[in-house]
Design an enzyme around this catalytic site. Structure first.
Site, PDB file in Angstrom:
ATOM      1  N   TRP A 118       7.237  -4.282  53.904  1.00 17.69           N
ATOM      2  CA  TRP A 118       5.900  -4.683  54.347  1.00 17.69           C
ATOM      3  C   TRP A 118       5.686  -4.441  55.830  1.00 17.69           C
ATOM      4  CZ3 TRP A 118       2.215  -4.280  51.211  1.00 17.69           C
ATOM      5  CH2 TRP A 118       2.449  -4.448  49.847  1.00 17.69           C
ATOM      6  N   ASP A 130       2.764 -12.275  59.722  1.00 18.13           N
ATOM      7  CA  ASP A 130       2.417 -12.166  58.307  1.00 18.13           C
ATOM      8  C   ASP A 130       3.307 -13.155  57.561  1.00 18.13           C
ATOM      9  OD1 ASP A 130       2.134 -11.558  55.639  1.00 18.13           O
ATOM     10  OD2 ASP A 130       2.441  -9.396  55.860  1.00 18.13           O
ATOM     11  N   LYS A 185       1.053 -15.695  46.405  1.00 19.13           N
ATOM     12  CA  LYS A 185       2.454 -16.048  46.218  1.00 19.13           C
ATOM     13  C   LYS A 185       2.573 -17.556  46.011  1.00 19.13           C
ATOM     14  CE  LYS A 185       3.763 -11.925  47.780  1.00 19.13           C
ATOM     15  NZ  LYS A 185       3.189 -10.816  47.045  1.00 19.13           N
TER      16      LYS A 185
HETATM   17  N1  PMP Z   1       2.612  -8.741  53.310  1.00 19.54           N
HETATM   18  C1  PMP Z   1       3.574  -9.188  52.499  1.00 19.54           C
HETATM   19  C2  PMP Z   1       4.722  -9.942  53.100  1.00 19.54           C
HETATM   20  C3  PMP Z   1       3.491  -8.974  51.122  1.00 19.54           C
HETATM   21  O1  PMP Z   1       4.452  -9.427  50.308  1.00 19.54           O
HETATM   22  C4  PMP Z   1       2.384  -8.239  50.595  1.00 19.54           C
HETATM   23  C5  PMP Z   1       2.220  -7.964  49.120  1.00 19.54           C
HETATM   24  N2  PMP Z   1       3.096  -8.427  48.266  1.00 19.54           N
HETATM   25  C6  PMP Z   1       1.410  -7.783  51.484  1.00 19.54           C
HETATM   26  C7  PMP Z   1       1.553  -8.069  52.826  1.00 19.54           C
HETATM   27  C8  PMP Z   1       0.208  -7.017  51.001  1.00 19.54           C
HETATM   28  O2  PMP Z   1      -0.715  -7.938  50.530  1.00 19.54           O
HETATM   29  P1  PMP Z   1      -2.094  -7.581  49.843  1.00 19.54           P
HETATM   30  O3  PMP Z   1      -1.773  -6.911  48.555  1.00 19.54           O
HETATM   31  O4  PMP Z   1      -2.749  -8.917  49.665  1.00 19.54           O
HETATM   32  O5  PMP Z   1      -2.851  -6.723  50.765  1.00 19.54           O
END
Ligand code: PMP
Length: 366
Positions: free
Chosen positions: A107, A177, A201
């Site tokens: 990520w 994040d 989550k």
């Molecule tokens: N950051 C983290 C730590 C994630 O685990 C995820 C997706 N699992 C994201 C960002 C991306 O999130 P989104 O699909 O809501 O854009």
């Protein structure tokens, strides 16, 4: 309420399991929110009822985290991914100094590539050379006083790596994040300038992202940004600039009530989550190498436990047998494969105990 026992064994990396009591309330709300007499799916985002939902969800998040007054609480769309861009659009455009990013896993890489579109970025540490199986130690990090901000991912969902300390310096804004560990434990919110976390989550369904943003950051939103991407405009509109995801925000409210009233706050949630994680990691550590954990011990996540089996055949058998027993979501992320047990807030201790029992039994038989 019709219960579905498979929900309790949903170890998915996300969207993840939600508490049974929340699902029961959601089931009722689909038919009728009693105070309104309408289905949650047909209630106006301009109603007084929805304004009260947003107010209470915000208040609950403030209470749970002990948020300082100068934070705004926003409920935005576009996922965590939109925040990858909104942060640098606000704080990095036109900057002569690079923002500092830590490249700790799948990520982080996504965050960094989006930020580069907006301005100068410096990766101050990367886990690439070690295959993203650990996080940096303090000795490996040095932070510049000139950086417009520091960004890192508190919990790498794919690799199962979690920072167990706050990084950076107090004179540079910290942006984090926390998508995959938000409200799983207390988080020293006072040390951060922006914290963002999508709901899917620990705190609700996909469709809403909680953004905690300091007033001083929001005030820097450039006027030429589209309103939708402008923190200040979103604050002025109380997260109701365009039609927000009413349903998703309502579920977030129910989860925050559950955290406050049923769990008793984030210290308690953290204790339960630590206990679950200890069970999972003991199952790896006591397996004489049969199960190989992905993350180095010091950086193990309390949310995502990634591990491998001795062979592709055994892994296949592991998935088939767990599926037959009602477990789901155990397949590792496509980026690294293997097994990943995600043990978010709503995944109960008995569910983890059942998985751990299965793992011991599977190892004995193989
Ligand atoms: N950051 C983290 C730590 C994630 O685990 C995820 C997706 N699992 C994201 C960002 C991306 O999130 P989104 O699909 O809501 O854009």
């Amino acid at each position: 309420m019709s219960t579905n026992p498979r929900n309790a064994l949903n170890f998915s990396g996300g969207p993840g399991a939600l508490p049974e009591t929340v699902l029961a309330q959601v089931q009722q709300a689909i038919v009728e929110v009693p105070e309104v007499g309408l289905s949650i799916l047909g209630i106006s985002h301009r109603s007084a009822w929805f304004a009260a939902v947003v107010d209470e969800a915000e208040r609950n998040i403030r209470t749970l985290l002990g948020l300082p007054e100068d934070f705004h609480v926003l409920f935005l769309q576009g996922g965590a991914t939109q925040q990858f861009s909104m942060v640098p659009m606000t704080l990095l455009r036109g900057s002569e100094h690079p923002a500092e990013y830590i490249d700790s896993g799948y990520w982080s890489r996504k965050v960094i590539s989006e930020a580069r579109r907006e301005g100068p970025v410096k990766t101050i540490w990367s886990g690439e050379s070690c295959g993203f199986n650990r996080l940096p130690t303090d000795d490996e990090l040095s932070f510049s006083a000139d950086a417009p901000y520091l960004h890192y991912v508190d919990n790498e969902t794919v690799e199962g790596l979690q920072f167990h300390r706050v990084l950076g310096r107090d004179d540079v804004p910290r942006i984090c994040d926390m998508s995959s560990n938000f409200l799983s434990k207390p988080c020293d919110a006072d040390k951060f300038s922006v914290i963002y976390a999508h709901a899917q989550k620990n705190i609700g369904p996909a469709g809403v992202t909680v953004v905690l943003v300091r007033d001083a950051v929001a005030k820097r939103s450039p006027d030429d940004l589209p309103s939708f991407l402008n923190y200040q405009r979103q604050i002025e509109a109380s997260s109701n600039l365009n039609t927000p995801p009413v349903f998703a925000i309502y579920v977030v409210l129910l989860v925050t009530r559950w955290l406050l009233n049923d769990i008793g706050g984030l210290e308690n949630m953290a204790r339960i989550n630590r206990h679950k994680a200890e069970l999972m990691y003991s199952a790896l550590d006591n397996a004489e190498g049969f199960y190989q954990g992905w993350a180095q011990k010091a950086d193990r996540s309390t949310m995502n436990v990634a591990f491998n089996l001795p062979s592709a055949e055994l892994q296949q058998a592991f998935f088939e047998q767990t599926r037959a027993l009602g477990f789901s979501g155990l397949e590792g992320h496509r980026a690294i494969g293997g097994v990943r047990a995600s043990i978010y807030n709503a995944l109960t201790l008995p569910a983890v105990e059942r998985l751990v029992e299965f793992m011991a039994d599977f190892r004995r038989r193989n």
